[in-house]
Structures are given as C-alpha cells and as structure tokens.
Design an enzyme around this catalytic site. Structure first.
Site, PDB file in Angstrom:
ATOM      1  N   ASP A  29      38.298  50.243  37.096  1.00 16.09           N
ATOM      2  CA  ASP A  29      36.918  49.808  37.333  1.00 16.09           C
ATOM      3  C   ASP A  29      36.236  50.658  38.414  1.00 16.09           C
ATOM      4  O   ASP A  29      36.867  51.033  39.408  1.00 16.09           O
ATOM      5  CB  ASP A  29      36.961  48.332  37.785  1.00 16.09           C
TER       6      ASP A  29
ATOM      7  N   GLU B 179      27.841  52.210  32.541  1.00 15.75           N
ATOM      8  CA  GLU B 179      27.016  51.292  33.341  1.00 15.75           C
ATOM      9  C   GLU B 179      25.624  51.898  33.508  1.00 15.75           C
ATOM     10  O   GLU B 179      25.490  53.062  33.883  1.00 15.75           O
ATOM     11  CB  GLU B 179      27.666  51.021  34.704  1.00 15.75           C
TER      12      GLU B 179
ATOM     13  N   THR C 261      34.809  38.254  43.825  1.00 16.06           N
ATOM     14  CA  THR C 261      34.421  37.505  45.027  1.00 16.06           C
ATOM     15  C   THR C 261      34.900  36.048  44.983  1.00 16.06           C
ATOM     16  O   THR C 261      35.397  35.529  45.986  1.00 16.06           O
ATOM     17  CB  THR C 261      32.883  37.560  45.201  1.00 16.06           C
TER      18      THR C 261
HETATM   19  P1  13P Z   1      32.037  39.910  42.106  1.00 20.05           P
HETATM   20  O1  13P Z   1      32.854  40.396  43.270  1.00 20.05           O
HETATM   21  O2  13P Z   1      30.635  39.569  42.515  1.00 20.05           O
HETATM   22  O3  13P Z   1      32.716  38.821  41.384  1.00 20.05           O
HETATM   23  O4  13P Z   1      31.892  41.150  41.092  1.00 20.05           O
HETATM   24  C1  13P Z   1      33.044  41.816  40.662  1.00 20.05           C
HETATM   25  C2  13P Z   1      32.688  43.017  39.863  1.00 20.05           C
HETATM   26  O5  13P Z   1      31.623  43.106  39.288  1.00 20.05           O
HETATM   27  C3  13P Z   1      33.681  44.095  39.778  1.00 20.05           C
HETATM   28  O6  13P Z   1      33.239  45.168  39.017  1.00 20.05           O
END
Ligand code: 13P
Length: 410
Positions: free
Chosen positions: A82, A134, A234
């Site tokens: 990612d 993206e 998060t």
């Molecule tokens: P959050 O940390 O807001 O859940 O987003 C994670 C994310 O988009 C990783 O690519």
C-alpha cells in the site's frame, strides 16, 4: 494455501455488493488479530503493508510471517503493498510476496500520475500482480489526528477517472470523495453523487482510503455504489491504544508481556465488526471456489560446467543468484553444489517465481538473457532446465469451520 488472486477477490466483492477490508499490518499482534477475525467471520481479507509504516518495522523481516499466516489460513487472503513511493519499492514488495500493489502518485500532476502508474501496471501485470491506482487526493496520516493533515482534499473528477483508467489499465481505482486518512476533522461529508457517476462510468472495483470513523450508513452507501475494498488502520490503532491503556491500569507492575496482553484480540474485535458491517463475513467459501489460487513456479536448473575450477564455479553460481534475484517477480534464488561428488550434475539454481505469468517476462528480462548468454552458456555442459508450477489443493479441501487458534489471555 488460501492465498488468492487479488483481482479475482475484488471482482467477486464488486459483483456481489460487498467490500473486502484491507487492514494494515504493523506488527505480529496486528497480523494475528486480523487473521483471527477473518477466520471467525469466515471472511476474505487483504493484509495491507503500507510503505509509510516501514520506518516502524522491517518489511523484509515481517513478510515471511505475513505470507505464512496467509498460507495456513482457512479463508482467502491477498497481500497488498500500500502507498508505495516508487516502482523500485513496489517491485521489492512483489518479490517479497505481495500480490497487489499501489504506487501512490495521486499528489503528482495528472499526466505524471498516469505515466508512473502505467509503468507500475506494465511491471506488475507481467508478474500476475493486480494494480490499484489512486486519483484525487485523500489527505491525512493513518493513525494520526486532523492537525497532521498535509494538504487539502482534492476530489476525483469523473472525466479524469475515465481517462486515467483507460490509459493506465489499473485493476482497481482509489478515489477521493471526502474521506481522509486518520481521524476526521469534524463530520465527514461524502460526495455520493460523484461516486455513483464514477462507478457507472468505469464498472471497476473502487477503493476507499481512510476507512476509519465513518457511520454504518455511510459504509453501506459507499458499498452500494461500487466500493469493493476499504482500507483501514486508524480504527485498529485506536483499539490497540485503548487496550494498552487498560493494561497499564491493571498490570501495574508488569513488563512488556503484561502491557501487550490482548492486543491481538482488540484488533480482532474491530476487524470482525468491520467484516460484518461491510458484508464480507460468511463469503470465504464462495470466494475460494471462484478465485484463482495464487501459486508460485520453481525454475529448476541442474547442470555441469566445463573448464572452470571450483572457485570460478562458485563465482558463477553467486553471480547467477545476484543477477536473477533482481528480476521483477523473482521471490528467491537458491544456488547449490551437489553434496555427492560423483553426482551426474554438479550444480543447481532453483529460482522461485511469484506466479506462472512471470515465466515469460522473466525469460525475456535483460538480466536473465545476459546471465544465460554471457556467463552460463560459454561454460555449460549437460543441463536440465524445467519450470514447475506449484500443485495446490482444490478449494473443497479447505475446512471453513470457524476456529479459535488461541484463548483470550486473562
Ligand atoms: P485510516 O487510517 O483512516 O483507516 O486509513 C487507512 C488507509 O487508507 C490506508 O491506505
């Protein structure tokens, strides 16, 4: 062996109106918790490795554990690289075992984003690896508060999304429609109309970054408008922080083990909640039956060499390992010498490729051609060179009963 093709996995979610969670792994506790939840909920799952977190753990060291967890799982798993920063780190991600990649060029000018992403698509598809693009800018930092947001949110435009997908040929598209990474500043307002238009125009699994902190209704509306992958960190990070604070109060004189108690279960509870909300719970059997397994190939070369003494032969073996290891899609190169001195073949290379598709691009790669033509052929004697594809169990051989691998620590 329920590592499955990520493109198949997300196509299934897209066609059947649910979303697969891509949960970020930052430690073995997170990995354990995510897999516990996936097996408990019988849900397909994506283990997501974000390059932005590699300063907190050693990616090359944790990947064997991530892959082992995926391979022993009773549910279908894909491993995603990612927010890659460039093609080189994405290739390292592929060579370490990821079968989906995102190189995030969303902060670049539109044409530059297309150029970078197209290059990633060419390399990754030649390895059988699915690519997420993206477009638009989702600001924020995973796990952090609103005050850390670098930059303003930029919405994905419909016209750009069309052109971007057509030119890059990405397999999934991450869009910006109002979410942020990390904790929201105020209440998130999502642009569903934009989402619907993009979904109607593209007919491609869509991805939401910043999948923490939305309401149940917001998630349902996202999924009913084409979102098939939701990235989440998060919410897991917050659940773990809460657990650690609780441990500190209870385990007043404990060391690390006491303070780290039940972190995996805190992760598991939040992941399972998401899986049930996003509709992936209970889908494991269907996904296993419909998706291609993610299988590797071993190229076995056994040979004799002529006119080289032992030390020159060792140099040749090591050089072969070095040159072949650099090729995209090469997982591992073993070079060896026969233990039995009277063996008919004295030397071997065993090259593990991430997927059968790689065979073609690997044999056409400059490093392979150079090694074979310039270094190996001039000294090669007898030689056998065969590619073997891994044999996998059929999906009906997996038991899909929920399992609890470990009891909750008390
Ligand atoms: P959050 O940390 O807001 O859940 O987003 C994670 C994310 O988009 C990783 O690519």
């Amino acid at each position: 062996m329920p590592l499955v093709d990520m493109k198949d996995m997300l196509q299934h979610a897209y066609q059947h109106g649910y979303a697969v969670g891509a949960f970020e792994v930052v430690s073995l506790d997170f990995l354990d918790g995510i897999m516990l939840a996936a097996e408990q909920a019988r849900a397909p799952v994506i283990l997501s490795m974000a390059e932005s977190h590699f300063e907190y753990f050693d990616f090359d060291l944790i990947m064997p554990a991530v892959e082992a967890a995926a391979k022993r799982a009773l549910v279908p798993v894909a491993i995603h690289f990612d927010h890659g920063t460039c093609i080189e780190t994405a290739v390292n991600g592929i060579n370490r075992g990821c079968n989906g990649v995102l190189v995030d060029a969303s902060h670049e000018e539109f044409m530059e984003n297309i150029r970078i992403t197209r290059q990633v698509v060419e390399t990754a598809h030649a390895c059988g690896v699915a690519v997420e693009g993206e477009l638009g800018y989702v600001p924020g930092v995973e796990g952090e508060g609103a005050e850390h947001y670098p930059g303003e949110l930029a919405y994905t435009s419909l016209a750009e999304a069309r052109a971007y997908v057509e030119r890059t040929e990405v397999d999934f598209l991450a869009i910006s429609i109002g979410t942020v990474h990390g904790h929201m500043k105020g209440k998130p307002k999502l642009d569903y109309q934009r989402l619907k238009q993009i979904n109607d125009a593209l007919d491609l699994p869509l991805v939401i970054h910043g999948g923490s902190g939305l309401s149940d209704d917001q998630f349902h509306r996202l999924i009913s408008n084409g979102v098939a992958k939701i990235n989440c960190f998060t919410a897991l990070s917050d659940a773990v922080a809460k657990q650690i604070r609780k441990n500190i109060k209870i385990e007043i004189s404990s060391g690390y083990i006491g303070l780290a108690k039940n972190i995996n279960h805190a992760v598991a509870a939040e992941v399972e909640r998401c899986m049930r909300l996003w509709g992936s719970a209970g889908r494991a059997a269907e996904v296993l039956a419909r998706c291609e397994s993610w299988t590797s190939v071993e190229q076995i070369i056994i040979c004799t060499v002529e006119g080289l003494d032992n030390s020159d032969a060792s140099i040749l073996m090591n050089e072969g390992r070095r040159m072949l290891s650099s090729i995209p899609g090469v997982r591992d190169v073993f070079s060896g010498e026969a233990v039995q001195k009277d063996a008919r073949y004295h030397y071997t290379w065993r090259i593990r490729l991430c997927h059968p598709v790689v065979v073609d691009s690997y044999r056409k790669h400059a490093a392979y051609i150079n090694f074979i033509n310039k270094l190996f052929r001039p000294v090669a004697g007898k030689c056998i060179n065969i590619d073997f594809q891994e044999v996998t169990p059929v999906s009906s051989q997996y038991q899909l009963e929920p399992v609890i691998r470990r009891k909750v620590m008390s």
